[in-house]
Enzyme design. Structure first.
Site, mmCIF file in Angstrom:
data_model
loop_
_atom_site.group_PDB
_atom_site.id
_atom_site.type_symbol
_atom_site.label_atom_id
_atom_site.label_comp_id
_atom_site.label_asym_id
_atom_site.label_seq_id
_atom_site.Cartn_x
_atom_site.Cartn_y
_atom_site.Cartn_z
ATOM 1 N N TRP A 170 47.158 -33.874 -14.631
ATOM 2 C CA TRP A 170 47.496 -33.096 -15.823
ATOM 3 C C TRP A 170 46.840 -33.620 -17.087
ATOM 4 O O TRP A 170 46.813 -32.925 -18.095
ATOM 5 C CB TRP A 170 49.021 -33.084 -16.028
ATOM 6 C CG TRP A 170 49.628 -34.460 -15.995
ATOM 7 C CD1 TRP A 170 50.205 -35.073 -14.925
ATOM 8 C CD2 TRP A 170 49.659 -35.422 -17.063
ATOM 9 N NE1 TRP A 170 50.597 -36.358 -15.255
ATOM 10 C CE2 TRP A 170 50.283 -36.594 -16.568
ATOM 11 C CE3 TRP A 170 49.237 -35.420 -18.394
ATOM 12 C CZ2 TRP A 170 50.480 -37.730 -17.334
ATOM 13 C CZ3 TRP A 170 49.435 -36.556 -19.171
ATOM 14 C CH2 TRP A 170 50.044 -37.690 -18.639
ATOM 15 N N ASN A 171 46.325 -34.870 -17.060
ATOM 16 C CA ASN A 171 45.851 -35.424 -18.336
ATOM 17 C C ASN A 171 44.491 -34.885 -18.758
ATOM 18 O O ASN A 171 44.175 -34.847 -19.943
ATOM 19 C CB ASN A 171 45.879 -36.962 -18.329
ATOM 20 C CG ASN A 171 44.978 -37.565 -17.283
ATOM 21 O OD1 ASN A 171 44.576 -36.906 -16.331
ATOM 22 N ND2 ASN A 171 44.658 -38.835 -17.441
ATOM 23 N N PRO A 195 45.688 -27.922 -8.459
ATOM 24 C CA PRO A 195 45.799 -28.527 -9.787
ATOM 25 C C PRO A 195 47.205 -29.047 -10.019
ATOM 26 O O PRO A 195 48.134 -28.674 -9.297
ATOM 27 C CB PRO A 195 45.497 -27.345 -10.726
ATOM 28 C CG PRO A 195 45.943 -26.136 -9.967
ATOM 29 C CD PRO A 195 45.763 -26.446 -8.496
ATOM 30 N N GLY A 248 44.664 -39.455 -9.857
ATOM 31 C CA GLY A 248 46.086 -39.536 -10.166
ATOM 32 C C GLY A 248 46.567 -40.973 -10.031
ATOM 33 O O GLY A 248 45.770 -41.917 -10.083
ATOM 34 N N SER A 249 47.859 -41.100 -9.802
ATOM 35 C CA SER A 249 48.437 -42.446 -9.807
ATOM 36 C C SER A 249 48.060 -43.217 -8.542
ATOM 37 O O SER A 249 47.779 -42.637 -7.491
ATOM 38 C CB SER A 249 49.958 -42.356 -9.906
ATOM 39 O OG SER A 249 50.474 -41.871 -8.685
ATOM 40 N N GLU A 270 40.332 -41.644 -7.592
ATOM 41 C CA GLU A 270 40.217 -42.181 -8.957
ATOM 42 C C GLU A 270 41.649 -42.430 -9.412
ATOM 43 O O GLU A 270 42.373 -41.504 -9.758
ATOM 44 C CB GLU A 270 39.477 -41.175 -9.832
ATOM 45 C CG GLU A 270 38.865 -41.812 -11.051
ATOM 46 C CD GLU A 270 39.702 -41.607 -12.278
ATOM 47 O OE1 GLU A 270 40.519 -42.528 -12.572
ATOM 48 O OE2 GLU A 270 39.573 -40.562 -12.926
ATOM 49 N N LEU A 271 42.051 -43.703 -9.341
ATOM 50 C CA LEU A 271 43.472 -44.033 -9.509
ATOM 51 C C LEU A 271 43.700 -44.740 -10.846
ATOM 52 O O LEU A 271 42.853 -44.699 -11.728
ATOM 53 C CB LEU A 271 43.934 -44.870 -8.320
ATOM 54 C CG LEU A 271 43.587 -44.264 -6.943
ATOM 55 C CD1 LEU A 271 44.014 -45.165 -5.802
ATOM 56 C CD2 LEU A 271 44.206 -42.878 -6.791
ATOM 57 N N CYS A 304 43.197 -42.652 -17.955
ATOM 58 C CA CYS A 304 43.070 -43.798 -17.037
ATOM 59 C C CYS A 304 42.228 -44.920 -17.624
ATOM 60 O O CYS A 304 42.398 -46.072 -17.246
ATOM 61 C CB CYS A 304 42.443 -43.357 -15.722
ATOM 62 S SG CYS A 304 43.446 -42.160 -14.884
ATOM 63 N N GLU A 401 50.049 -49.586 -16.408
ATOM 64 C CA GLU A 401 49.556 -48.650 -17.423
ATOM 65 C C GLU A 401 50.727 -48.113 -18.238
ATOM 66 O O GLU A 401 51.699 -47.606 -17.669
ATOM 67 C CB GLU A 401 48.923 -47.443 -16.730
ATOM 68 C CG GLU A 401 47.500 -47.616 -16.344
ATOM 69 C CD GLU A 401 46.975 -46.332 -15.726
ATOM 70 O OE1 GLU A 401 45.934 -45.854 -16.182
ATOM 71 O OE2 GLU A 401 47.589 -45.791 -14.791
#
Ligand code: SIN
Length: 503
Positions: A170-171, A195, A248-249, A270-271, A304, A401
């Site tokens: 969502w970011n 999405p 995401g996370s 991509e975490l 991120c 984070e």
């Protein structure tokens, strides 16, 4: 939302080239039931004012199965198209995204909350991936390898991995979509996108523009859903899906990785990051502060590669903190559409809760709060830009984070200590360094355990660089000339029996 082209608001599932709308049947199965109890729809809200933006169709696991069937059917024709034909469709899409930049930015800002200027910048960033990979589509060269035997030739060719599942956050509701879809499509893969349920409208508008650009049915499908776990499970476990790409996370990334294990899928992950910045005494301090401001408060800290840990050499620590404090005081918090706003709301109540808890933990353990440290009166999702100093590695906000507008600063004494502190993290996405000593900058560039290092610079993200991390920050690279390799297999052709002379 006043759009120049209101037909960009799509709320259906994009399946096999058709926007599918589900019936408004509630949980009770009664067609007259309130739509807000529906299993077929979910609501998207504006995080600034918590008002409903749209009701979106809710994809089910069965829809995901259906999408896979369509994608498999579309795959062979799509990969047989000439690279130049795929490139042309991507260029059409790129042009349409630019033409509709302002509408897309408005949709993005409304559902995500980032200030309109930042939303516009994200749309241009998103478009840049489409243009870049339209160009790269025509450069998927193989090799001719010097042979090891007479009468034999050794070659490689590159082929698409096949059906790709993409799960986006969502970011960055636009840029993370195109950073995955454009290289996949350029490589000749069909794609099924899920999405984020918090910000599906931007992705669906991009899907509508892709339809207008002329992508054949089944090549690009979209599954907005509130049933994220069920849909993701189908995509991960299907042997027909050959690749998963996820942003995401870290915790969700690990779960998806496990779910992909049985079918040994290709993975791009991509975490999370936990980016440090190291500011040395010989740095240009005003440049360092400007860089920290940009990378700390971008998207209200919900990025991120946002700076999460600020380490400053002790002899300039007080001066740096004073400069940073003065800049933070200038930040304007507000609704995405209010002119001059630099910081929007956080995405939801859970995000606010997390930031509040991390700040509380730091203060309880002795951190000094200079400003912020609480929610704003603007609304429940607004958190004030915050400065904490005297933080320590034991505090939770240095270990995970924050994903919020909180700058946490601690001093260091030596270069060795700074490197040790920076590398003391399971994450390894980005790091930043400020110094004027070239030898030190080289040493740090090599010593930091991350995928990307900003050297006297924090604006590191563009379509031309390989974006990605090491350690628990993930696998693979996005963007750049390397980004398309994630969607390609290298096949070796060993060609024997060639006669040396004409027979
Ligand atoms: C992210 O937060 O995952 C992406 C940030 C960027 O592309 O700069």
């Amino acid at each position: 939302m006043q759009l120049a082209d209101p037909s960009l608001i799509k709320t259906g599932l994009l399946l096999n080239g058709v926007w599918l709308q589900k019936p408004d049947i509630g949980l009770s199965g009664n067609a007259s039931a309130e739509v807000n109890t529906s299993v077929h729809h979910f609501v998207v809200t504006n995080p600034a004012n918590l008002k409903d933006v749209a009701w979106v169709n809710n994809a089910s696991a069965a829809d995901a199965e259906q999408a896979i069937v369509h994608a498999v059917q579309a795959q062979s024709l799509w990969q047989q198209q000439l690279a130049s034909e795929r490139a042309l469709l991507l260029k059409n899409w790129y042009q349409l995204v630019l033409q509709h930049q302002h509408d897309l930015a408005l949709i993005l800002a409304t559902e995500q909350g980032k200030p309109l200027a930042e939303a516009n910048a994200e749309i241009r960033y998103a478009a840049s991936f489409i243009e870049w990979f339209a160009e790269e589509a025509k450069r998927l060269y193989g090799d001719l390898i010097p042979t090891t035997a007479q009468g034999r030739r050794l070659l490689t060719i590159k082929q698409p991995v096949g059906v790709v599942a993409a799960i986006t956050p969502w970011n960055f509701p636009a840029a993370m979509v195109t950073r995955k879809l454009a290289p996949a499509l350029a490589a000749g893969c069909t794609v099924i996108l899920k999405p984020s349920e918090l910000t599906p409208l931007t992705a669906l508008a991009l899907g509508e523009l892709a339809q207008r650009a002329g992508f054949p049915p089944g090549v690009l499908q979209m599954l907005p859903t509130k049933n994220a776990a069920a849909v993701a499970q189908v995509l991960c476990q299907s042997p027909m899906v050959r690749k998963l790409t996820f942003t995401g996370s870290t915790s969700v990334g690990k779960l998806l990785m496990r779910q992909c294990a049985d079918t040994v899928k290709r993975l791009s992950l991509e975490l999370g990051g936990n980016a440090p910045v190291l500011v040395f005494a010989d740095a240009d301090l005003s440049q360092a502060v400007a860089g920290v401001m940009a990378a700390k408060f971008r998207n209200a800290g919900q990025t991120c590669v946002c700076i999460n840990r600020i380490y400053v050499e002790r002899c300039v620590y007080e001066r740096f903190n004073a400069l940073l404090f003065a800049e933070i005081q200038q930040l304007k918090l507000g609704d995405a559409l209010t002119p001059g706003v630099q910081i929007g709301p956080l995405i939801n109540a859970a995000a606010v809760h997390k930031v509040r808890a991390l700040v509380q933990d730091a203060v309880t353990q002795g951190a000094r709060l200079h400003c912020g440290g609480q929610q704003s009166e603007l609304g429940p999702h607004f958190y004030q830009p915050t400065l904490l100093t005297e933080v320590t590695p034991q505090m939770q906000l240095m270990q995970q984070e924050v994903f919020g507008p909180v700058a946490a600063v601690m001093p260091f004494d030596t270069e060795q200590q700074a490197i040790h502190l920076a590398n003391q993290s399971a994450a390894g996405l980005a790091a930043y360094v400020y110094s004027q000593d070239l030898s030190r900058l080289w040493r740090l560039g090599e010593a930091l355990e991350v995928g990307m290092v900003g050297i006297n610079e924090t604006a590191i993200s563009t379509e031309v660089i390989p974006f990605g991390g090491v350690k628990e920050s993930g696998l693979g690279r996005e963007g750049s000339r390397y980004g398309i390799d994630e969607y390609l297999e290298i096949k070796h052709l060993c060609w024997g029996g060639l006669a040396k002379k004409p027979t």
